[in-house]
Design a protein around this motif. Sequence first.
Motif, PDB file in Angstrom:
ATOM      1  N   SER A  26      45.147  42.867  32.886  1.00 47.23           N
ATOM      2  CA  SER A  26      44.787  41.639  32.164  1.00 47.23           C
ATOM      3  C   SER A  26      44.890  41.848  30.663  1.00 47.23           C
ATOM      4  O   SER A  26      45.452  41.010  29.946  1.00 47.23           O
ATOM      5  N   LEU A  27      44.355  42.967  30.194  1.00 46.17           N
ATOM      6  CA  LEU A  27      44.437  43.256  28.760  1.00 46.17           C
ATOM      7  C   LEU A  27      45.885  43.330  28.293  1.00 46.17           C
ATOM      8  O   LEU A  27      46.223  42.829  27.220  1.00 46.17           O
ATOM      9  N   PHE A  28      46.741  43.953  29.092  1.00 46.54           N
ATOM     10  CA  PHE A  28      48.147  44.074  28.716  1.00 46.54           C
ATOM     11  C   PHE A  28      48.799  42.697  28.608  1.00 46.54           C
ATOM     12  O   PHE A  28      49.536  42.422  27.656  1.00 46.54           O
ATOM     13  N   ARG A  29      48.544  41.826  29.591  1.00 44.94           N
ATOM     14  CA  ARG A  29      49.150  40.485  29.561  1.00 44.94           C
ATOM     15  C   ARG A  29      48.630  39.671  28.376  1.00 44.94           C
ATOM     16  O   ARG A  29      49.397  39.001  27.693  1.00 44.94           O
ATOM     17  N   ILE A  30      47.332  39.721  28.149  1.00 42.91           N
ATOM     18  CA  ILE A  30      46.739  38.985  27.027  1.00 42.91           C
ATOM     19  C   ILE A  30      47.335  39.477  25.709  1.00 42.91           C
ATOM     20  O   ILE A  30      47.744  38.680  24.858  1.00 42.91           O
ATOM     21  N   SER A  31      47.375  40.796  25.539  1.00 42.04           N
ATOM     22  CA  SER A  31      47.876  41.348  24.275  1.00 42.04           C
ATOM     23  C   SER A  31      49.361  41.070  24.092  1.00 42.04           C
ATOM     24  O   SER A  31      49.815  40.828  22.970  1.00 42.04           O
TER      25      SER A  31
ATOM     26  N   GLY B 159      53.661  27.031  27.046  1.00 41.03           N
ATOM     27  CA  GLY B 159      52.282  26.561  27.064  1.00 41.03           C
ATOM     28  C   GLY B 159      51.523  27.136  28.236  1.00 41.03           C
ATOM     29  O   GLY B 159      50.339  27.475  28.128  1.00 41.03           O
ATOM     30  N   ASN B 160      52.197  27.279  29.373  1.00 42.92           N
ATOM     31  CA  ASN B 160      51.563  27.855  30.545  1.00 42.92           C
ATOM     32  C   ASN B 160      51.162  29.315  30.305  1.00 42.92           C
ATOM     33  O   ASN B 160      50.098  29.755  30.740  1.00 42.92           O
ATOM     34  N   ALA B 161      52.016  30.066  29.609  1.00 37.38           N
ATOM     35  CA  ALA B 161      51.697  31.466  29.309  1.00 37.38           C
ATOM     36  C   ALA B 161      50.484  31.558  28.384  1.00 37.38           C
ATOM     37  O   ALA B 161      49.632  32.431  28.553  1.00 37.38           O
ATOM     38  N   VAL B 162      50.407  30.665  27.410  1.00 41.22           N
ATOM     39  CA  VAL B 162      49.251  30.644  26.506  1.00 41.22           C
ATOM     40  C   VAL B 162      47.988  30.295  27.292  1.00 41.22           C
ATOM     41  O   VAL B 162      46.954  30.948  27.148  1.00 41.22           O
ATOM     42  N   TYR B 163      48.102  29.273  28.145  1.00 37.30           N
ATOM     43  CA  TYR B 163      46.959  28.878  28.971  1.00 37.30           C
ATOM     44  C   TYR B 163      46.495  30.032  29.853  1.00 37.30           C
ATOM     45  O   TYR B 163      45.306  30.314  29.942  1.00 37.30           O
ATOM     46  N   ARG B 164      47.453  30.736  30.476  1.00 40.55           N
ATOM     47  CA  ARG B 164      47.095  31.857  31.340  1.00 40.55           C
ATOM     48  C   ARG B 164      46.395  32.956  30.543  1.00 40.55           C
ATOM     49  O   ARG B 164      45.418  33.539  30.992  1.00 40.55           O
ATOM     50  N   ALA B 165      46.910  33.261  29.349  1.00 42.40           N
ATOM     51  CA  ALA B 165      46.295  34.299  28.526  1.00 42.40           C
ATOM     52  C   ALA B 165      44.860  33.923  28.152  1.00 42.40           C
ATOM     53  O   ALA B 165      43.961  34.769  28.198  1.00 42.40           O
ATOM     54  N   PHE B 166      44.656  32.658  27.803  1.00 36.85           N
ATOM     55  CA  PHE B 166      43.298  32.218  27.477  1.00 36.85           C
ATOM     56  C   PHE B 166      42.408  32.283  28.722  1.00 36.85           C
ATOM     57  O   PHE B 166      41.244  32.679  28.638  1.00 36.85           O
ATOM     58  N   TRP B 167      42.938  31.893  29.875  1.00 36.06           N
ATOM     59  CA  TRP B 167      42.162  31.953  31.109  1.00 36.06           C
ATOM     60  C   TRP B 167      41.747  33.395  31.402  1.00 36.06           C
ATOM     61  O   TRP B 167      40.593  33.673  31.729  1.00 36.06           O
ATOM     62  N   GLU B 168      42.701  34.294  31.278  1.00 39.63           N
ATOM     63  CA  GLU B 168      42.388  35.704  31.538  1.00 39.63           C
ATOM     64  C   GLU B 168      41.350  36.227  30.556  1.00 39.63           C
ATOM     65  O   GLU B 168      40.445  36.978  30.934  1.00 39.63           O
ATOM     66  N   ALA B 169      41.493  35.844  29.270  1.00 39.47           N
ATOM     67  CA  ALA B 169      40.575  36.337  28.245  1.00 39.47           C
ATOM     68  C   ALA B 169      39.169  35.758  28.401  1.00 39.47           C
ATOM     69  O   ALA B 169      38.172  36.461  28.189  1.00 39.47           O
ATOM     70  N   LEU B 170      39.095  34.490  28.774  1.00 35.58           N
ATOM     71  CA  LEU B 170      37.793  33.824  28.809  1.00 35.58           C
ATOM     72  C   LEU B 170      37.128  33.818  30.184  1.00 35.58           C
ATOM     73  O   LEU B 170      35.894  33.750  30.266  1.00 35.58           O
TER      74      LEU B 170
END
Length: 158
Positions: A26-31, A46-57
């Motif tokens: 998760s950290l790797f994908r977010i970063s 936009g989907n990638a940004v949404y996924r990163a925010f979902w993973e982070a939050l």
Amino acid sequence: MPQPNERAFLQHMLQGQAAPILFCESLFRISQTLDDLIDGDKPVTGNAVYRAFWEALIDLPGNPFYRQHESVLRPLMAAALQDWRDSVTLERTGDHHGRTLAFVLRDQLTSLVVQCAGIVGGFDWMQQVSAEIRRHFHEDALDDYLGEFKTGAEEVQA
């Protein structure tokens, strides 16, 4: 990061424990999403940004490994994020020394993986695998990294 054999590598280093592996992935994908957004070198949907925010939050704070070891992991994550931000600033200065420092700082999530190995397997295990973890994640050589700037392959944005 990531490399094609990332999952198998993490399986070994984190002794097959699912929660720490998922935490690192998760950290790797977010970063990576953050890096792509800031560098502007790859399109980010936009989907990638949404996924990163979902993973982070949502996903990362709910990860049982993170929850159990948050007091250790969160300061390491904060340091890695600040180191990455400093690497971007130093890289964009355009001078050799700044870019050399940027090369050292840009992959500090590696230190976090080393510490995860220590949490999972103890001090002796961490000592045994630490150098191997660093070699795996620091696959780029300094000369190759610096050469990207000379060829213009990596344009620096203000």
